[in-house]
Design an enzyme around this catalytic site. Structure first.
Site, short mmCIF file in Angstrom:
data_model
loop_
_atom_site.label_atom_id
_atom_site.label_comp_id
_atom_site.label_asym_id
_atom_site.label_seq_id
_atom_site.Cartn_x
_atom_site.Cartn_y
_atom_site.Cartn_z
N ASN A 90 11.93 16.08 3.91
CA ASN A 90 10.61 15.45 3.98
C ASN A 90 9.66 16.34 4.78
OD1 ASN A 90 8.64 13.58 3.49
ND2 ASN A 90 9.65 11.89 4.53
N HIS B 179 7.22 4.48 8.66
CA HIS B 179 8.18 4.19 7.59
C HIS B 179 8.20 2.72 7.21
CE1 HIS B 179 9.94 8.25 8.04
NE2 HIS B 179 10.43 8.03 6.84
#
Length: 572
Positions: free
Chosen positions: A395, A426
């Site tokens: 990521n 998140h």
């Protein structure tokens, strides 16, 4: 009493007794004859059965419809996502072929990219796509109304707060624990873009150049974007569904067709071989990434279901499996959980490349590099020999965002604050917070171990090989141990897993931090002294003791050779 009156009274009493009490008709009555009370009972039963069946059918149909709708929504949401991404891939090829910067104006390219992106959002998420416009629109108003000195803070608080509110409503009101495509996913990418642009505008229009780091100076935006440019950056069809994040300057350079005209350097810092000024073709890179997508999808559909992460907390497995079996299954189950991310991120990268976005420059062999906004490096992930190396290649664009908006700008314990911000971004599942809090401990402990022991193993190739093998195994187990709550989501199964392992890695990490010396970073020094050290040859921006997040900037190809040479190639 007259006989007629007596007969009527007797008949009334008899009928009443038959109907209410249910007594049998008098002896001698024809058994085949239908009595009035029997007819009433039969009609009453028929009516009651009909009403009961109607109610039961209605309830069952309602329950079945609800279950089927839920299942279909999950399936269709995933199908919608894949279909929209495939459509975006075809649209990207069309965009590069017929709306090339040499054939049309930047205005048309902005308009088409924005309208296609909004269409995909509405098709995939319905009216929930309005959240994208609300978040982007209010943030743009904040940029216009609030002064340059503080607008980046207000944009950050609003964009992240709006994202958290949407995540709370989705998780705790609509669909807890489901990984189906949801509108908060694209909002996570949009939050990154909004906050990144706000900080880049603040750096370019308020702060002095001498107060900026080299990467901040290079990404700084010197003028306020127009509304069309802003919406195109946030809502373009190439990245509205799955990203990845890109810098505003890189996106505008692509739209204006200047990506291959800027001065670039090779991956080793030297000037790249001349290419005659021709625009490189992304076809080979796109095909290669689509092959990776196909393989990742195949592995996900065949292997991932065979090794569920939830089996790590199965009572029978915990009671009967040996420690080597537990460790091996933990690694394999988390390894099998990664291909779905490989598929989604690689497909998103291929879409951008197909449109002509993502050109980074040329390598030492003169080959075009299309990894400007790539989100992962699969080989480096699977061969990681340190926690940092794993984070540097997983990521990537999110790690860059965390570094630029948090790690570089905070003065107190940047590692902890960065992991907390990552958890908030998140989502609101408790497992996310357990993962990232554990990640703080693992990162600090791994940093201390590396600083204290690595130099002993660099004296010979054999020792270095032994060090690499041991650290690879330790890294894979530590990463798997850390991210189990991220997959399990809920607090109870997460603690059940850690309890089954007796919190051994938590305890080991704490012991390492207690008994091993930890090198101090340069965070507490004067800014001018810090800049002097950053220009020194002895200062390594990517050293383990300085940063646990990737320092690769998106437009490394626009930088000078000396700076470009410092950017990692994916290995340590």
């Amino acid at each position: 009493m007259e006989p007629a009156t007596w007969a009527c009274a007797l008949a009334n009493r008899t009928v009443t007794s038959w109907f209410i009490v249910g007594s049998e008709p008098p002896a001698g009555r024809d058994a085949g004859a239908v009595s009035f009370p029997g007819l009433c009972r039969k009609m009453l039963c028929k009516v009651l059965c009909k009403a009961l069946c109607k109610v039961l059918c209605k309830v069952l149909c309602k329950v079945l419809c609800k279950v089927l709708c839920k299942v279909l929504c999950k399936v269709l949401s995933k199908v919608n996502f894949v279909v929209c991404q495939l459509f975006a891939l075809l649209a990207a090829v069309w965009f590069r072929t017929y709306l090339h910067s040499s054939k049309t104006s930047s205005f048309i390219r902005h308009v088409v990219a924005t309208l296609l992106g909004l269409y995909l959002a509405v098709f995939c998420f319905g009216w929930y796509a309005l959240h994208f416009l609300v978040q982007s629109g209010v943030s743009y108003c904040i940029m216009i109304i609030i002064g340059m000195e503080h607008m980046h803070k207000y944009c950050f608080v609003f964009a992240l707060g709006y994202l958290v509110v949407c995540q709370i409503t989705r998780v705790y009101i609509f669909d807890y624990g489901q990984y189906s495509a949801d509108f908060s996913g694209p909002m996570m990418i949009m939050t990154q873009k909004i906050t990144s642009l706000a900080y880049e505008i603040h750096d370019g229009m308020f702060r002095k150049d001498e107060d900026l780091t080299p990467s901040q100076r290079d990404l700084a935006v010197r003028r306020m974007p127009s509304l069309l440019e802003y919406l195109s950056y946030n809502c373009n069809f190439m990245g509205i569904l799955a990203g990845p994040l890109c810098s505003y300057k890189d996106y505008i350079t692509f739209i204006e067709g200047r990506s291959h005209h800027v001065t670039r350097s090779g991956e080793d810092g030297r000037e790249a071989p001349p290419c005659g000024g021709a625009e490189p073709s992304p076809n080979a890179a796109v095909v290669q990434k689509l092959v990776v997508c196909g393989l990742s999808l195949l592995v996900h559909l065949t292997v991932s279901n065979a090794f569920p992460v939830e089996y790590n907390i199965d009572a029978h497995f915990q009671a009967t499996a040996s420690w080597p079996t537990k460790v091996l299954y933990l690694y394999v189950s988390l390894l099998a959980a990664r291909p779905k991310y490989y598929f989604a991120w690689t497909l998103a990268d291929a879409i951008n490349n197909a449109a002509g976005f993502g050109f980074r420059g040329y390598d030492r062999h003169g080959e075009a590099r299309w990894d400007l906004i790539s989100n992962l490096r699969i080989q480096q992930i699977e061969r990681s020999t340190s926690f940092k190396m794993f984070l540097d290649n997983w990521n990537i664009q999110t790690a860059l965002w965390l570094k630029r908006v948090c790690y570089e700008r905070t003065t107190w314990n940047p590692t902890v604050q960065t992991f907390v911000l990552s958890a908030i971004w998140h989502g609101v599942y408790p497992g996310y917070y357990l993962t990232f809090l554990t990640g703080v401990l693992m990162t600090l402990a791994a940093r201390a171990m590396r600083n204290n022991f690595r130099h002993y193993f660099l004296k010979s190739p054999q020792r270095k090989l032994l060090y690499d093998v041991v650290t690879w195994a330790a890294t894979q187990v530590a990463v798997s141990y850390t991210v189990v709550p991220f997959v399990l989501l809920s607090i109870k199964p997460s603690f059940a897993f850690y309890s089954s392992w007796s919190y051994c890695l938590h305890i080991a990490g704490l012991l390492v931090l207690l008994f091993l010396p930890v090198k101090k970073t340069q965070r507490g020094q004067d800014p001018h002294e810090h800049r002097r050290l950053s220009r020194s040859k002895k200062f390594d921006e990517n050293s383990w003791g300085q940063n646990s997040f990737p320092t690769t900037t998106n437009n490394v190809c626009n930088q000078g050779p000396a700076q470009a040479a410092r950017h990692p190639s994916g290995t340590e």
